[in-house]
Every structure is written in structure tokens, then in C-alpha cells.
Design an enzyme around this catalytic site. Structure first.
Site, PDB file in Angstrom:
ATOM      1  N   ASN A  51       1.880   2.445   2.785  1.00  0.00           N
ATOM      2  CA  ASN A  51       2.073   2.070   1.378  1.00  0.00           C
ATOM      3  C   ASN A  51       0.698   1.792   0.774  1.00  0.00           C
ATOM      4  O   ASN A  51       0.062   0.810   1.126  1.00  0.00           O
ATOM      5  CB  ASN A  51       2.953   0.825   1.265  1.00  0.00           C
ATOM      6  CG  ASN A  51       4.318   1.037   1.879  1.00  0.00           C
ATOM      7  OD1 ASN A  51       5.070   1.878   1.436  1.00  0.00           O
ATOM      8  ND2 ASN A  51       4.627   0.281   2.924  1.00  0.00           N
ATOM      9  N   THR A 102       0.394  -1.554   4.765  1.00  0.00           N
ATOM     10  CA  THR A 102       0.361  -1.665   3.306  1.00  0.00           C
ATOM     11  C   THR A 102      -1.012  -2.116   2.840  1.00  0.00           C
ATOM     12  O   THR A 102      -1.600  -3.021   3.422  1.00  0.00           O
ATOM     13  CB  THR A 102       1.428  -2.685   2.839  1.00  0.00           C
ATOM     14  OG1 THR A 102       2.701  -2.248   3.302  1.00  0.00           O
ATOM     15  CG2 THR A 102       1.450  -2.823   1.335  1.00  0.00           C
ATOM     16  N   CYS A 103      -1.488  -1.490   1.786  1.00  0.00           N
ATOM     17  CA  CYS A 103      -2.762  -1.876   1.188  1.00  0.00           C
ATOM     18  C   CYS A 103      -2.584  -3.236   0.520  1.00  0.00           C
ATOM     19  O   CYS A 103      -1.785  -3.385  -0.395  1.00  0.00           O
ATOM     20  CB  CYS A 103      -3.190  -0.818   0.167  1.00  0.00           C
ATOM     21  SG  CYS A 103      -4.751  -1.208  -0.627  1.00  0.00           S
ATOM     22  N   GLY A 104      -3.304  -4.219   1.007  1.00  0.00           N
ATOM     23  CA  GLY A 104      -3.241  -5.559   0.426  1.00  0.00           C
ATOM     24  C   GLY A 104      -4.317  -5.722  -0.626  1.00  0.00           C
ATOM     25  O   GLY A 104      -5.316  -6.409  -0.397  1.00  0.00           O
TER      26      GLY A 104
END
Length: 116
Positions: A51, A102-104
């Protein structure tokens, strides 16, 4: 011991105990119910959902490189941290809650990883 008796009773309500013992060894049954005790990194990678990243992005490559350097115990610790489990589901089971990377974007550069 009481918990094992409950599991046995539940299984016996669906499949006669004699059939269970004939169809599977305890190791086969354990693997079907709990997954393999050995963490298959290739399977985890295959089932991972990205994501905000694609598999070739530098942070993702760094993650897989780090995981490839881990021994089995550290891989299980990683899985427990990020997914709340120490074993992967069997490959042919329904991975309804897959491993997500997921890209934080809200985490500062000096921030720590976050598990979901």
C-alpha cells in the site's frame, strides 16, 4: 489437557476420531490447523500486499533484505510484531488478512515502525 480435550471433542463432532487418526498424523493436522512451524519467507513475500509502495521501491527492498538475513526465531518475532501471529497460514488457505507493507507517510524519518 482440558483444552486439547475440547479441540478433540469439536473435531469429533464433525469427523469421527477414528477417521482423523487414519487420515492425518498429528504433524499433518497441526500444519493444517496452525500452519507450518518453519516460516517460509518466499510464501510471505508472495502473499504480501503493498500500500503506497511497489515491490521494487528501496524501503521494500531493504525490508526483504533484512528479513532474508533473519533466522527462524527472528522471523517469527517479526511476524508476531507486525501480524500478531508466529506462523503463516497454509498457502492454500484463505489469507483474508494478508501481510501488508504500507507507506507510513505520517511517520517522521527518525520514527519507529508501526504494526497494525
Amino acid at each position: 489437557e482440558p483444552m486439547i480435550a475440547c479441540i478433540r471433542e469439536g473435531l469429533a463432532s464433525v469427523v469421527p476420531v477414528g477417521c482423523i487418526e487414519t487420515l492425518w498424523t498429528w504433524q499433518d493436522l497441526e500444519q493444517r490447523v496452525c500452519g507450518s512451524p518453519a516460516l517460509d519467507l518466499a510464501l510471505l513475500r508472495k502473499k504480501t500486499v503493498y500500500n503506497g509502495y511497489i515491490e521494487t521501491d528501496a524501503p521494500v527492498r531493504a525490508l526483504w533484505s533484512a528479513l532474508e538475513s533473519f533466522g527462524q526465531e527472528d522471523l517469527k518475532r517479526y511476524l508476531r510484531f507486525c501480524w500478531g501471529r508466529s506462523r503463516l497460514p497454509p498457502e492454500d488457505s484463505n489469507w483474508e488478512n494478508p501481510h501488508n507493507v504500507t507507506c507510513g507517510s505520517d511517520i517522521p524519518s527518525e520514527g519507529l515502525p508501526r504494526a497494525h
